[in-house]
Design a protein around this motif. Structure first.
Motif, PDB file in Angstrom:
ATOM      1  N   GLY A 120       0.545  -1.389  -0.455  1.00  0.00           N
ATOM      2  CA  GLY A 120      -0.201  -0.098   0.411  1.00  0.00           C
ATOM      3  C   GLY A 120       0.514   1.293   0.526  1.00  0.00           C
ATOM      4  O   GLY A 120       1.664   1.189   0.093  1.00  0.00           O
ATOM      5  N   ASN A 131      -5.293   2.390   1.207  1.00  0.00           N
ATOM      6  CA  ASN A 131      -5.444   1.342   0.098  1.00  0.00           C
ATOM      7  C   ASN A 131      -4.268   0.200   0.565  1.00  0.00           C
ATOM      8  O   ASN A 131      -3.606  -0.112   0.045  1.00  0.00           O
ATOM      9  N   THR A 145      -3.106  -3.212   2.049  1.00  0.00           N
ATOM     10  CA  THR A 145      -3.531  -4.358   2.769  1.00  0.00           C
ATOM     11  C   THR A 145      -2.537  -4.903   3.014  1.00  0.00           C
ATOM     12  O   THR A 145      -1.385  -5.162   3.035  1.00  0.00           O
ATOM     13  N   THR A 146      -3.327  -6.276   3.834  1.00  0.00           N
ATOM     14  CA  THR A 146      -2.180  -7.252   4.185  1.00  0.00           C
ATOM     15  C   THR A 146      -2.949  -8.518   4.997  1.00  0.00           C
ATOM     16  O   THR A 146      -4.299  -8.723   4.975  1.00  0.00           O
ATOM     17  N   ASP A 147      -2.335  -9.359   5.132  1.00  0.00           N
ATOM     18  CA  ASP A 147      -2.966 -11.268   5.603  1.00  0.00           C
ATOM     19  C   ASP A 147      -2.611 -11.125   7.024  1.00  0.00           C
ATOM     20  O   ASP A 147      -1.509 -10.651   7.643  1.00  0.00           O
ATOM     21  N   GLN A 176      -7.409 -11.827   4.547  1.00  0.00           N
ATOM     22  CA  GLN A 176      -6.924 -10.101   4.634  1.00  0.00           C
ATOM     23  C   GLN A 176      -7.668  -9.322   5.470  1.00  0.00           C
ATOM     24  O   GLN A 176      -8.976  -9.191   5.485  1.00  0.00           O
ATOM     25  N   GLY A 191      -7.885  -5.109   4.558  1.00  0.00           N
ATOM     26  CA  GLY A 191      -8.067  -3.644   3.953  1.00  0.00           C
ATOM     27  C   GLY A 191      -7.710  -2.147   5.399  1.00  0.00           C
ATOM     28  O   GLY A 191      -8.891  -2.236   5.692  1.00  0.00           O
TER      29      GLY A 191
END
Length: 895
Positions: A578, A591, A593-595, A600, A602
């Motif tokens: 992002g 924006n 994003t990550t796991d 997931q 956002g």
């Protein structure tokens, strides 16, 4: 003879008595003179603690001493100090004390101790020293006017002890400080010509446009000055000055003329060795100069000649030269050699704007590293023009091995530069990049950087920058700090502004990292408090109680990030991508994003540490989150829905949230507000660790909570001031719909209600028997609303239901229907009763007395059946054990 001596003794005693008595008589007169002078002539407030007169200690002179003198400005500098002195003493002839209050006093000696004088010009051009009132139009003769001034000076001695002088000019952003001033002079200030012998010792600092040119530099001056008071000309002879330990000899004169001051002064250093140059450097940075070994020559000469006026300055020709020089401090392992210096400051026109500095040569070598520099600086007083060239390499660790400088942090790394640049300071200040002409390359390797603005030192393994007009390209950057590693490329917009001015570091960067711990990039503010230690009988002991993390104020950049692991608080974010915009101590995430939690996340929003308390404002989008893990590990989710940790499976959610952060940048739950929408993607519940569900299970015997169907449930939450409100939503247990609503606090205090629409068949065998006797399809589908009010906490719930009253009401209605059938009531009446039941009425249906003909024996029999039925049903519900689903089905089909 004896008589004569006696007379002399009496006269002496009388004279001494007069000397002792006079001060008590005259002190009020002196006080009046001083105060009258201030009131009549000064546009400022003058005050002092005490004024005293002594005739004995200073005999045959009189001494007047003033303690704690203060001169305080009025508007536009209201309340600011112009002059403060611990004490000022004046010495004068005794006959001066006998003059009238309107006659001038002739002062012979002035001594001031701890005098602080502040001269200031504000941004509008007003000066604080213009405190003398304008003379009023008068018909007095000049003699009378002069007499009204109150004082005249014929000084043969004066002293300033441990004093200070400050000059601040806000119009030119300049400040000049003289501290620890000890100055004295002896001579006569009256007559045609005389001689003044002065000694001065002080420290000087000079700052212009946020640049410090002199910093507490020690100066010393012994000057013999010829005074031509008629021509107002002051000639220096037999003069010697010191700048730190550098000796200077000078001669010439200063003359006051109608247009200003005419100056003609020249100076030179009497020695010629390079050791004289080292003596210029402040003692704090040049220890043991006397022991240093040097080679080469050095000269420092100058001529200052011309008129000082509002329009002009003297011409300048100041030169500093050294050739083939070297030095080595005996306690250090390395030497500096091949030193070449050629620096000049010149002005050939007398116009202040034409002053310029040329650094034609500044070369040196340490080991095999050769560094060369040259520069020119013009237009010093306005928009400064700078042109410079650097060429060479330098092992930064060798600086402290060759020169005894004390640094806050040890230097290391290899600097290589080959760059030419030209710019004006206005371009730096206004970010006019097109006027910054820089060409070349700079590289840095194995460098460690630390600052008060960052928490951990940054180890720069490699950095490579290339310069082109208007842009600086970061070709590579590889660094470590704390637990973090990162590499970057990008462009820097104002590198010179960051290095030469107080500008922020601006740029756009692409950042890659394997591990990025957010706390590694925060600055550390230590908050202290005063505590008292009783065991050691100490008070006012300062103790550190908190370390607040701050986003560095000097960063103004956009970072496009790609990190395998980002550590925030106790969370490990995986595959973070992002954009991060940092400006004004605010980090904005776009924006991102990550796991995390096997799903997931956002993120869009911002975090700001600019205020007293850090704040945040975020929009979070969660997809396929592991419910149990996320609601156990994330404090915010745990506070929003503590019950959720019993769910097994996934959920989707959107959360809008804002509030304050604590010193570790974690949300302060008592301050957050916002809303959340969550959708459950599971049908599994684990009640083993939930006191709430266990308690509900015991209260509602007909429901097995392990069998709840929660799939696709949507919950809508809002939260503010430490409370979470849940809008009504429905779940199902088999064919029992359950509507839940209410609220809870972040301290887990609950106020919920659950309304269950319970089919009658789940309410026991007796109810099913009555329904079977009635044998009506509408009665068979009958549901009863049961409300469970839930209070207490999630760990210690308090649950109350209206199950008993609901079953009692239902049973009475069913018995009434059966009763009407037994006594042969008409079909219409039975139908009305059925309609009441199916319609959800919980009250017993009233019969029309005109339509009822009841035999007393039959009525009594029916009432007995009602009591028997109610008792049997309640006994089965409240005293029996939970049945399996198979048994419940069998009960529902009996009779």
């Amino acid at each position: 003879m004896k008589k004569f001596l006696k007379i002399i003794g009496i006269v002496l005693i009388f004279f001494i008595a007069i000397l002792v008595a006079i001060p008590f008589v005259l002190e009020s007169k002196i006080d009046t003179i001083v105060q009258n002078y201030a009131d009549e002539n000064l546009n400022a407030d003058l005050s002092f603690d005490d004024i005293s007169l002594s005739l004995i200690s200073s005999f045959p002179q009189a001494e007047v001493s003033i303690e704690n003198l203060k001169v305080i400005n009025r508007a536009p500098f209201a309340g600011e100090s112009l002059a403060i002195a611990k004490s000022i003493s004046f010495e004068m002839g005794m006959m001066q004390l006998l003059k009238g209050t309107e006659d001038p006093l002739e002062i012979n000696e002035i001594i001031a101790n701890e005098l602080l004088l502040v001269i200031k010009t504000n941004k509008t051009g007003a000066v604080n020293y213009d405190i003398v009132k304008e003379s009023e139009t008068t018909t007095e003769t000049p003699t009378e006017t002069e007499s009204s001034a109150g004082f005249s000076f014929d000084i043969d001695n004066y002293e300033l002890n441990n004093s200070a002088f400050t000059y601040i000019d806000e119009t030119s952003n300049m400040a000049f400080y003289l501290t620890e001033i000890n100055h004295k002079g002896t001579g006569i200030f009256s007559g045609g010509k005389s001689e003044l012998d002065t000694n001065t010792d002080a420290n000087v600092s000079f700052v212009m446009d946020s640049t410090s040119y002199l910093n507490n530099t020690h100066i010393k001056l012994d000057a013999l000055i010829d005074l031509d008071l008629e021509q107002q000309k002051y000639t220096f002879k037999e003069n010697k000055a010191y700048i730190n330990a550098l000796p200077l000899e000078f001669d010439g004169y200063i003359q006051l003329v109608e247009a200003g001051q005419q100056i003609d002064i020249s100076f030179k250093n009497p020695g010629s060795t390079f050791k004289d140059f080292l003596a210029i450097i402040p003692e704090a940075y040049a220890k043991d100069v006397a022991e240093v070994n040097t080679t080469g020559n050095f000269s420092f000469t100058g001529i200052v000649k011309g008129l000082v006026s509002e329009e002009t300055i003297p011409t300048l020709d100041i030169n500093l030269l050294s050739e083939n020089a070297s030095f080595k401090f005996p306690q250090l392992p390395k030497s500096v050699k091949n030193i070449g210096i050629d620096v000049s400051v010149k002005n050939t026109t007398g116009n202040v704007d034409d002053t310029f500095v040329n650094i034609d040569k500044l070369n040196f070598q340490i080991d095999e590293d050769i560094f060369k520099a040259e520069a020119s600086i013009k237009n010093l007083t306005k928009n400064m023009l700078v042109a410079a060239k650097l060429d060479g390499s330098l092992n930064l660790a060798n600086i402290t091995k060759a020169y005894p400088v004390e640094l806050d942090n040890e230097l290391s790394g290899i600097l290589k530069a080959n760059i030419s640049t030209s710019f004006d300071m206005d371009a730096i200040e206004t970010n006019a990049y097109q006027r910054i002409k820089s060409v070349g390359n700079v590289s840095l390797s194995n460098f460690v950087f630390s600052s008060d603005d960052i928490l951990n030192p940054i180890q720069i393994n490699k950095a490579d920058l290339s310069f082109k007009p208007g842009t600086v390209s970061l070709n590579s950057f590889d660094a470590l700090t704390g637990k973090s590693d990162f590499s970057a490329t990008g462009t820097i917009n104002n590198l010179l502004g960051f290095m030469l001015s107080d500008k922020n570091l601006e740029g756009n960067f692409n950042l890659n990292s394997n591990t990025f711990a957010l706390s590694d990039f925060m600055s550390e503010d230590t908050v202290t408090t005063e505590t008292e230690t009783s065991t050691n009988n100490k008070s006012n002991e300062t103790a550190a109680i908190a370390e607040a993390l701050k986003i560095p104020a000097f960063l103004d950049c956009t970072i496009t990030a790609n990190a395998k692991t980002v550590i925030y608080d106790n969370l490990n974010l995986k595959n973070v991508k992002g954009q991060l915009v940092i400006k004004d101590q605010t980090a904005s995430l776009n924006n991102m994003t990550t796991d995390i939690f096997n799903g997931q996340l956002g993120i869009t929003g911002n975090v700001s540490t600019k205020g007293e308390k850090p704040t945040f404002n975020m929009k979070l989008g969660m997809q396929n989150f592991d419910i149990s893990q996320s609601f156990s590990d994330l404090e915010m989710l745990k506070a929003l829905a503590p019950i959720a940790k019993v769910l097994q499976g996934k959920f989707n959610s959107t959360i809008d949230i804002s509030g304050l952060l604590d010193d570790s940048l974690s949300p302060d739950l008592s301050t957050i507000s916002g809303s959340a929408l969550a959708k459950i993607l599971t049908d599994k519940v684990d009640t083993s660790n939930s006191p709430l569900l266990t308690s509900l299970d015991s209260k509602l015997d007909f429901i097995d909570f392990d069998g709840l169907n929660l799939k696709d449930i949507v919950a809508n939450l809002s939260f503010e001031n430490g409370n979470v409100s849940v809008k009504p939503f429905s779940i199902n247990y088999k064919d029992i719909p359950i509507e839940i609503s209410g609220s809870h606090s972040f301290t887990n205090v609950m106020n919920y209600s659950a309304v269950l629409q319970v089919p009658a068949k789940y309410l026991g065998s007796e109810v099913n028997r009555l329904i079977g006797k009635i044998n009506d399809s509408e009665v068979s589908n009958l549901t009863v609303p049961i409300t469970a009010n839930i209070g207490g906490t999630f760990t210690s719930p308090n649950i109350k239901t209206d199950l008993t009253s609901g079953v009692t009401s239902l049973t009475k209605q069913l018995v009434e229907i059966e009763k009407q059938k037994l006594i042969g009531q008409g079909k219409d009446k039975v139908k009305d009763l059925l309609s009441g039941l199916v319609g959800g009425s919980s009250n017993t249906t009233k019969t029309d007395s005109t339509a009822t003909t009841t035999d007393e024996t039959t009525k009594q029999t029916t009432e007995d059946k009602v009591k028997e039925g109610v008792g049997s049903i309640l006994g089965g519900l409240l005293g029996g054990s939970k049945k399996s689903n198979t048994n419940k089905t069998q009960d529902s089909t009996k009779n």
